[in-house]
Design a protein around this motif. Structure first.
Motif, PDB file in Angstrom:
ATOM      1  N   MET A   1       0.871  -1.180  -0.025  1.00  0.00           N
ATOM      2  CA  MET A   1      -0.052  -0.056  -0.025  1.00  0.00           C
ATOM      3  C   MET A   1       0.811   1.259  -0.095  1.00  0.00           C
ATOM      4  O   MET A   1       1.880   1.486   0.593  1.00  0.00           O
ATOM      5  CB  MET A   1      -0.795  -0.043   1.192  1.00  0.00           C
ATOM      6  CG  MET A   1      -1.711   1.411   1.408  1.00  0.00           C
ATOM      7  SD  MET A   1      -2.728   1.274   2.931  1.00  0.00           S
ATOM      8  CE  MET A   1      -3.394  -0.358   2.893  1.00  0.00           C
ATOM      9  N   PHE A   2       0.399   2.296  -0.884  1.00  0.00           N
ATOM     10  CA  PHE A   2       1.193   3.482  -0.858  1.00  0.00           C
ATOM     11  C   PHE A   2       0.152   4.539  -0.659  1.00  0.00           C
ATOM     12  O   PHE A   2      -0.837   4.767  -1.030  1.00  0.00           O
ATOM     13  CB  PHE A   2       2.174   3.639  -1.931  1.00  0.00           C
ATOM     14  CG  PHE A   2       1.457   3.601  -3.168  1.00  0.00           C
ATOM     15  CD1 PHE A   2       0.896   4.367  -3.831  1.00  0.00           C
ATOM     16  CD2 PHE A   2       1.480   2.329  -3.909  1.00  0.00           C
ATOM     17  CE1 PHE A   2       0.373   4.379  -5.197  1.00  0.00           C
ATOM     18  CE2 PHE A   2       0.881   1.977  -5.051  1.00  0.00           C
ATOM     19  CZ  PHE A   2       0.194   3.163  -5.606  1.00  0.00           C
ATOM     20  N   SER A   3       0.833   5.614   0.067  1.00  0.00           N
ATOM     21  CA  SER A   3      -0.070   6.898   0.168  1.00  0.00           C
ATOM     22  C   SER A   3       0.488   8.183  -0.889  1.00  0.00           C
ATOM     23  O   SER A   3       1.638   8.298  -1.036  1.00  0.00           O
ATOM     24  CB  SER A   3      -0.205   7.492   1.653  1.00  0.00           C
ATOM     25  OG  SER A   3      -0.345   6.443   2.430  1.00  0.00           O
ATOM     26  N   PHE A   4      -0.296   8.843  -1.242  1.00  0.00           N
ATOM     27  CA  PHE A   4       0.095   9.979  -2.108  1.00  0.00           C
ATOM     28  C   PHE A   4      -1.051  11.122  -2.231  1.00  0.00           C
ATOM     29  O   PHE A   4      -2.273  10.813  -1.818  1.00  0.00           O
ATOM     30  CB  PHE A   4       0.232   9.434  -3.742  1.00  0.00           C
ATOM     31  CG  PHE A   4      -0.845   8.759  -4.221  1.00  0.00           C
ATOM     32  CD1 PHE A   4      -1.670   9.584  -4.990  1.00  0.00           C
ATOM     33  CD2 PHE A   4      -1.141   7.432  -4.083  1.00  0.00           C
ATOM     34  CE1 PHE A   4      -2.782   9.092  -5.583  1.00  0.00           C
ATOM     35  CE2 PHE A   4      -2.202   6.877  -4.711  1.00  0.00           C
ATOM     36  CZ  PHE A   4      -3.206   7.767  -5.625  1.00  0.00           C
ATOM     37  N   LEU A   5      -0.629  11.994  -2.707  1.00  0.00           N
ATOM     38  CA  LEU A   5      -1.606  13.252  -2.962  1.00  0.00           C
ATOM     39  C   LEU A   5      -1.497  13.536  -4.575  1.00  0.00           C
ATOM     40  O   LEU A   5      -0.605  13.447  -5.204  1.00  0.00           O
ATOM     41  CB  LEU A   5      -0.960  14.320  -2.487  1.00  0.00           C
ATOM     42  CG  LEU A   5      -1.375  14.641  -0.962  1.00  0.00           C
ATOM     43  CD1 LEU A   5      -0.422  16.042  -0.434  1.00  0.00           C
ATOM     44  CD2 LEU A   5      -2.625  15.026  -0.832  1.00  0.00           C
ATOM     45  N   TRP A   6      -2.710  13.678  -5.056  1.00  0.00           N
ATOM     46  CA  TRP A   6      -3.012  14.199  -6.320  1.00  0.00           C
ATOM     47  C   TRP A   6      -2.431  15.645  -6.752  1.00  0.00           C
ATOM     48  O   TRP A   6      -2.978  16.112  -5.869  1.00  0.00           O
ATOM     49  CB  TRP A   6      -4.256  13.808  -6.920  1.00  0.00           C
ATOM     50  CG  TRP A   6      -4.526  12.329  -7.153  1.00  0.00           C
ATOM     51  CD1 TRP A   6      -5.345  11.633  -6.370  1.00  0.00           C
ATOM     52  CD2 TRP A   6      -4.028  11.583  -8.310  1.00  0.00           C
ATOM     53  NE1 TRP A   6      -5.257  10.287  -6.904  1.00  0.00           N
ATOM     54  CE2 TRP A   6      -4.743  10.484  -8.114  1.00  0.00           C
ATOM     55  CE3 TRP A   6      -3.352  11.970  -9.465  1.00  0.00           C
ATOM     56  CZ2 TRP A   6      -4.597   9.190  -8.856  1.00  0.00           C
ATOM     57  CZ3 TRP A   6      -3.177  10.713 -10.449  1.00  0.00           C
ATOM     58  CH2 TRP A   6      -3.692   9.597 -10.117  1.00  0.00           C
ATOM     59  N   PRO A   7      -1.727  15.886  -7.471  1.00  0.00           N
ATOM     60  CA  PRO A   7      -1.525  17.305  -8.009  1.00  0.00           C
ATOM     61  C   PRO A   7      -2.839  17.974  -8.191  1.00  0.00           C
ATOM     62  O   PRO A   7      -3.632  17.319  -8.800  1.00  0.00           O
ATOM     63  CB  PRO A   7      -0.333  17.156  -9.234  1.00  0.00           C
ATOM     64  CG  PRO A   7      -0.032  15.875  -9.133  1.00  0.00           C
ATOM     65  CD  PRO A   7      -1.021  14.962  -8.681  1.00  0.00           C
ATOM     66  N   ARG A   8      -2.838  19.230  -7.911  1.00  0.00           N
ATOM     67  CA  ARG A   8      -4.184  19.928  -8.305  1.00  0.00           C
ATOM     68  C   ARG A   8      -4.606  19.720  -9.323  1.00  0.00           C
ATOM     69  O   ARG A   8      -5.797  19.856 -10.035  1.00  0.00           O
ATOM     70  CB  ARG A   8      -3.849  21.298  -7.854  1.00  0.00           C
ATOM     71  CG  ARG A   8      -3.858  21.559  -6.070  1.00  0.00           C
ATOM     72  CD  ARG A   8      -3.962  22.879  -5.646  1.00  0.00           C
ATOM     73  NE  ARG A   8      -3.718  22.949  -4.163  1.00  0.00           N
ATOM     74  CZ  ARG A   8      -4.896  23.170  -3.434  1.00  0.00           C
ATOM     75  NH1 ARG A   8      -6.053  22.929  -3.797  1.00  0.00           N
ATOM     76  NH2 ARG A   8      -4.872  23.217  -2.263  1.00  0.00           N
ATOM     77  N   LYS A 103      -3.586 -10.941  -1.867  1.00  0.00           N
ATOM     78  CA  LYS A 103      -2.254 -11.058  -2.117  1.00  0.00           C
ATOM     79  C   LYS A 103      -1.370  -9.775  -1.778  1.00  0.00           C
ATOM     80  O   LYS A 103      -0.002 -10.188  -1.729  1.00  0.00           O
ATOM     81  CB  LYS A 103      -2.072 -11.053  -3.581  1.00  0.00           C
ATOM     82  CG  LYS A 103      -2.566  -9.916  -4.386  1.00  0.00           C
ATOM     83  CD  LYS A 103      -2.388  -9.976  -5.881  1.00  0.00           C
ATOM     84  CE  LYS A 103      -2.952  -8.772  -6.738  1.00  0.00           C
ATOM     85  NZ  LYS A 103      -2.717  -9.036  -8.128  1.00  0.00           N
ATOM     86  N   HIS A 104      -2.011  -8.800  -1.199  1.00  0.00           N
ATOM     87  CA  HIS A 104      -1.216  -7.467  -0.682  1.00  0.00           C
ATOM     88  C   HIS A 104      -1.208  -7.567   0.843  1.00  0.00           C
ATOM     89  O   HIS A 104      -0.747  -6.646   1.297  1.00  0.00           O
ATOM     90  CB  HIS A 104      -1.746  -6.273  -1.212  1.00  0.00           C
ATOM     91  CG  HIS A 104      -1.705  -6.204  -2.818  1.00  0.00           C
ATOM     92  ND1 HIS A 104      -0.604  -6.379  -3.504  1.00  0.00           N
ATOM     93  CD2 HIS A 104      -2.764  -5.866  -3.791  1.00  0.00           C
ATOM     94  CE1 HIS A 104      -0.967  -6.099  -4.755  1.00  0.00           C
ATOM     95  NE2 HIS A 104      -2.338  -5.942  -4.860  1.00  0.00           N
ATOM     96  N   ASN A 105      -1.957  -8.783   1.447  1.00  0.00           N
ATOM     97  CA  ASN A 105      -1.731  -8.780   2.941  1.00  0.00           C
ATOM     98  C   ASN A 105      -2.365  -7.383   3.633  1.00  0.00           C
ATOM     99  O   ASN A 105      -1.592  -6.811   4.347  1.00  0.00           O
ATOM    100  CB  ASN A 105      -0.380  -8.859   3.348  1.00  0.00           C
ATOM    101  CG  ASN A 105       0.206 -10.320   2.984  1.00  0.00           C
ATOM    102  OD1 ASN A 105      -0.534 -11.228   3.136  1.00  0.00           O
ATOM    103  ND2 ASN A 105       1.442 -10.310   2.198  1.00  0.00           N
TER     104      ASN A 105
END
Length: 213
Positions: A1-8, A103-105
């Motif tokens: 899992m990863f966290s991110f912000l979309w650019p405006r 599969k990603h636990n």
């Protein structure tokens, strides 16, 4: 899992179009939406930025869990029906047992939630994500708990008998179908999460001041 912000510049209420869509328009079906999410070539991120005071901008990519999976497979593995009514807690649980799913636990826990002074409590399956600064309720859970009332940008509710601020996911996010238990919950209640990859189980332990069950 990863966290991110979309650019405006890329914020949108629709998922990116499929490459083979000659119109460039949004995908019309839910299955196509998950097809989009599974194709990394369609995304500009991730951008590793933490929105410490803007929960409406937080986003994560979750394509392997949806409402049907929560109601069916995950509910079966956890041994409790998703969004089912349950008796009020007379005291918080000292330990909550969870699972590793898929599969990603993904680490999931069934937790009892309740609005303060409300007559109903519900079992909600939360995805534990220490990478999320905030705790979120899914769109389906918000619809269940708020009914026809508008959902505020932030609201207080009890999770395992303790009150915390919770947010709904942004309409343009990619996790509005999942409940996220974030780092704010863990830090506030000083939880200990133990993950056992050998038998695909997890446990969430609360401070001893909560008492024993």
């Amino acid at each position: 899992m990863f966290s991110f912000l979309w650019p405006r510049a890329f914020h949108s209420s629709q998922p990116p179009p499929l490459k083979d869509d000659p119109t460039g328009g949004p995908s019309p079906t839910g299955s196509d939406h998950y097809h989009c999410l599974s194709n990394p070539d369609l995304y500009q991120g991730p951008i590793d930025v933490t929105p410490t005071d803007m929960p409406e901008l937080f986003d994560i990519l979750l394509s392997d869990i949806n409402e049907k999976v929560l109601h069916d497979e995950i509910s079966t593995k956890l041994g409790s029906a998703y969004l089912s009514e349950t008796p009020h807690l007379t005291s918080p649980h000292a330990t909550v047992d969870g699972i590793l799913f898929g599969k990603h636990n993904r680490v999931l826990f069934p937790l009892v939630v309740r609005f303060p002074r409300q007559s109903h409590s519900y079992v909600i399956h939360f995805l534990y994500d220490s990478g999320s600064p905030f705790t979120y309720l899914s769109k389906e859970a918000c619809d269940k708990l708020f009914g026809t009332s508008p959902v505020p940008a932030e609201f207080s509710m009890q999770i395992n008998g303790k009150e915390i601020k919770v947010n709904p996911p942004n309409a343009s996010s990619h996790f509005e179908h999942v409940n996220l238990l974030g780092a704010d919950f863990g830090a506030t209640f000083r939880i200990m999460v133990i993950i056992n990859y050998d038998n695909n189980t997890a446990s969430m332990r609360f401070p001893s001041v909560y008492g024993s069950e």
